[in-house]
Motif scaffolding. Structure first.
Motif, PDB file in Angstrom:
ATOM      1  N   MET A   1       0.847  -1.204   0.000  1.00 43.33           N
ATOM      2  CA  MET A   1       0.000   0.000   0.000  1.00 43.33           C
ATOM      3  C   MET A   1       0.881   1.253   0.000  1.00 43.33           C
ATOM      4  O   MET A   1       1.512   1.583   0.995  1.00 43.33           O
ATOM      5  CB  MET A   1      -0.922  -0.007   1.214  1.00 43.33           C
ATOM      6  N   ILE A   2       0.940   1.920  -1.123  1.00 39.83           N
ATOM      7  CA  ILE A   2       1.704   3.165  -1.251  1.00 39.83           C
ATOM      8  C   ILE A   2       0.737   4.271  -1.674  1.00 39.83           C
ATOM      9  O   ILE A   2       0.044   4.165  -2.688  1.00 39.83           O
ATOM     10  CB  ILE A   2       2.834   3.021  -2.290  1.00 39.83           C
ATOM     11  N   ASN A   3       0.667   5.320  -0.875  1.00 39.62           N
ATOM     12  CA  ASN A   3      -0.234   6.446  -1.137  1.00 39.62           C
ATOM     13  C   ASN A   3      -1.692   6.000  -1.257  1.00 39.62           C
ATOM     14  O   ASN A   3      -2.445   6.516  -2.085  1.00 39.62           O
ATOM     15  CB  ASN A   3       0.188   7.193  -2.414  1.00 39.62           C
ATOM     16  N   GLN A   4      -2.058   5.013  -0.479  1.00 36.85           N
ATOM     17  CA  GLN A   4      -3.439   4.532  -0.470  1.00 36.85           C
ATOM     18  C   GLN A   4      -4.021   4.681   0.939  1.00 36.85           C
ATOM     19  O   GLN A   4      -3.321   4.504   1.937  1.00 36.85           O
ATOM     20  CB  GLN A   4      -3.517   3.057  -0.879  1.00 36.85           C
ATOM     21  N   ARG A   5      -5.302   4.992   0.984  1.00 32.98           N
ATOM     22  CA  ARG A   5      -5.985   5.075   2.276  1.00 32.98           C
ATOM     23  C   ARG A   5      -6.318   3.665   2.758  1.00 32.98           C
ATOM     24  O   ARG A   5      -6.705   2.796   1.969  1.00 32.98           O
ATOM     25  CB  ARG A   5      -7.279   5.878   2.160  1.00 32.98           C
ATOM     26  N   LEU A   6      -6.164   3.464   4.054  1.00 33.77           N
ATOM     27  CA  LEU A   6      -6.489   2.167   4.645  1.00 33.77           C
ATOM     28  C   LEU A   6      -8.005   2.028   4.749  1.00 33.77           C
ATOM     29  O   LEU A   6      -8.697   2.954   5.178  1.00 33.77           O
ATOM     30  CB  LEU A   6      -5.862   2.066   6.037  1.00 33.77           C
ATOM     31  N   GLU A   7      -8.525   0.892   4.303  1.00 38.75           N
ATOM     32  CA  GLU A   7      -9.965   0.648   4.395  1.00 38.75           C
ATOM     33  C   GLU A   7     -10.381   0.563   5.868  1.00 38.75           C
ATOM     34  O   GLU A   7      -9.620   0.116   6.715  1.00 38.75           O
ATOM     35  CB  GLU A   7     -10.320  -0.663   3.696  1.00 38.75           C
ATOM     36  N   SER A   8     -11.593   0.975   6.152  1.00 38.62           N
ATOM     37  CA  SER A   8     -12.114   0.877   7.516  1.00 38.62           C
ATOM     38  C   SER A   8     -13.590   0.516   7.476  1.00 38.62           C
ATOM     39  O   SER A   8     -14.271   0.753   6.473  1.00 38.62           O
ATOM     40  CB  SER A   8     -11.919   2.197   8.275  1.00 38.62           C
ATOM     41  N   ILE A   9     -14.062  -0.070   8.573  1.00 34.71           N
ATOM     42  CA  ILE A   9     -15.486  -0.376   8.708  1.00 34.71           C
ATOM     43  C   ILE A   9     -16.113   0.802   9.450  1.00 34.71           C
ATOM     44  O   ILE A   9     -15.782   1.055  10.611  1.00 34.71           O
ATOM     45  CB  ILE A   9     -15.706  -1.687   9.485  1.00 34.71           C
ATOM     46  N   GLU A  10     -16.978   1.528   8.783  1.00 36.35           N
ATOM     47  CA  GLU A  10     -17.578   2.713   9.393  1.00 36.35           C
ATOM     48  C   GLU A  10     -18.505   2.343  10.548  1.00 36.35           C
ATOM     49  O   GLU A  10     -19.120   1.283  10.553  1.00 36.35           O
ATOM     50  CB  GLU A  10     -18.347   3.509   8.335  1.00 36.35           C
ATOM     51  N   GLY A  11     -18.595   3.267  11.519  1.00 36.29           N
ATOM     52  CA  GLY A  11     -19.482   3.039  12.650  1.00 36.29           C
ATOM     53  C   GLY A  11     -18.832   2.193  13.729  1.00 36.29           C
ATOM     54  O   GLY A  11     -17.650   1.857  13.664  1.00 36.29           O
ATOM     55  N   THR A  12     -19.616   1.838  14.725  1.00 38.55           N
ATOM     56  CA  THR A  12     -19.134   1.020  15.851  1.00 38.55           C
ATOM     57  C   THR A  12     -20.114  -0.115  16.126  1.00 38.55           C
ATOM     58  O   THR A  12     -21.250  -0.096  15.657  1.00 38.55           O
ATOM     59  CB  THR A  12     -18.993   1.865  17.127  1.00 38.55           C
ATOM     60  N   VAL A  13     -19.643  -1.088  16.887  1.00 36.09           N
ATOM     61  CA  VAL A  13     -20.516  -2.205  17.269  1.00 36.09           C
ATOM     62  C   VAL A  13     -21.620  -1.664  18.180  1.00 36.09           C
ATOM     63  O   VAL A  13     -21.327  -1.064  19.218  1.00 36.09           O
ATOM     64  CB  VAL A  13     -19.726  -3.297  18.027  1.00 36.09           C
ATOM     65  N   PRO A  14     -22.903  -1.823  17.815  1.00 40.40           N
ATOM     66  CA  PRO A  14     -23.986  -1.308  18.669  1.00 40.40           C
ATOM     67  C   PRO A  14     -24.111  -2.101  19.965  1.00 40.40           C
ATOM     68  O   PRO A  14     -23.653  -3.240  20.061  1.00 40.40           O
ATOM     69  CB  PRO A  14     -25.232  -1.476  17.792  1.00 40.40           C
TER      70      PRO A  14
END
Length: 337
Positions: free
Chosen positions: A279-292
């Protein structure tokens, strides 16, 4: 879910069926663990992964019958005893009874997440190790002390003859974690539960602790349940993996399939959030929000509100079944064929 029962296969030493742990609160019923199925074989490591609040630690506490009040545990927890091969249901035993106390620490041990909280601050490490050995193995205090020192040496503790008489606050974080592992291993358990044993440790000590658990598993033949949120650790440690979300197992498979053929959107999201050297100059994927909070949840998939693939009228209508995709691979998702 299980393809073979503990009654039919002597290699299986633990089988959990429809395990539930509910807490009755003023706001409603908090479903910390909601229908979990697990299976553990001799000499194997089962990894349990998921975000904080997914029910990982409560699941293992329920197995040991050490869930805090007002938690209530339901379901089957079948365990094959080492002494005579007898299969008993731990879930039916009284949490403070002699039989479950004989199993707890003697045949099923746990490395707790924070050793500073798990150890008594007013007793030496030696006092706490020998207490377990005297309870489960021998009544001779000199022999118990020798076993404790030998165990501390096995886990790589420097100067175990001196360390055994020290208090927890006199040890570094890495030393306390080694002492915690020694406490869990001093009675040669059939099952070792490791609840994020490398939390708050630096990278070099973390690697040493992981190697230590692997070596001890190979030498003693113990099975391991390894709880973590770190998929890199899972890749190194586990044979099979249960991915948990909101108190349910959403995907269950072997470790290779998890990394190269994961099917549940939540598992895929966890894998995509791992940084890599490519990963060069790429944003890291994330899971939006939180565990309810698992109180009064709507019907449908618990991951619906955070899932990029969710379909209205499909994923949020009924409870999602846990289906077999192929041999040894189960997924809780209606979008998976």
């Amino acid at each position: 879910m299980h393809e073979t029962s503990i009654n039919d296969n002597e290699e299986i030493i633990l089988e959990v069926n429809n395990l539930k742990t509910y807490f009755k609160l003023d706001e409603g019923i908090l479903k910390a663990v909601d229908g979990v199925d697990l299976q553990l074989k001799k000499g194997k490591t089962l990894g349990i992964v998921g975000e904080s609040g997914s029910g990982k630690s409560v699941t293992t506490k329920a197995i040991l019958q050490i869930v805090d009040t007002p938690g209530e545990v339901e379901g089957e927890i079948k365990f094959r005893r080492r002494k005579n091969g007898e299969i008993i249901d731990i879930g039916k035993l009284h949490s403070k009874g002699s039989e479950v106390r004989d199993i707890r620490g003697g045949e099923i041990s746990m490395i707790f997440q924070e050793p500073m909280k798990a150890f008594s601050p007013i007793h030496t490490i030696g006092n706490q190790l020998t207490e377990a050995i005297l309870l489960h193995d021998t009544k001779d205090e000199k022999e118990a002390r020798k076993i404790a020192i030998d165990t501390l040496e096995k886990v790589g503790m420097s100067n175990p003859d001196q360390r055994i008489d020290q208090y927890p606050h006199e040890l570094s974080g890495g030393m306390r974690q080694r002492a915690m592992i020694a406490m869990a291993l001093c009675c040669n358990p059939s099952i070792l539960i490791a609840d994020e044993p490398t939390t708050a440790l630096d990278v070099t000590v973390q690697a040493q602790v992981l190697d230590l658990i692997n070596n001890l598993k190979e030498n003693t033949g113990s099975a391991v349940i390894f709880i973590t949120h770190d998929l890199g650790v899972i890749a190194e440690m586990a044979d099979d993996v249960a991915v948990m979300y909101l108190g349910k197992v959403v995907e269950y498979t072997d470790v290779d399939t998890l990394f190269f053929g994961a099917l549940h959107p939540y598992t895929q999201g966890l894998l995509q959030s791992i940084p890599s050297l490519a990963m060069i100059n790429q944003r890291l994927e994330s899971i939006e929000g939180t565990v309810p909070t698992p109180i009064n949840l709507p019907k449908g998939c618990g991951f619906y509100s955070r899932c990029k693939k969710a379909k209205d009228g499909v994923c949020n209508v009924d409870d999602i079944p846990f289906v077999k995709v192929k041999e040894g691979h189960y997924v809780r998702c209606v979008l998976v064929e």
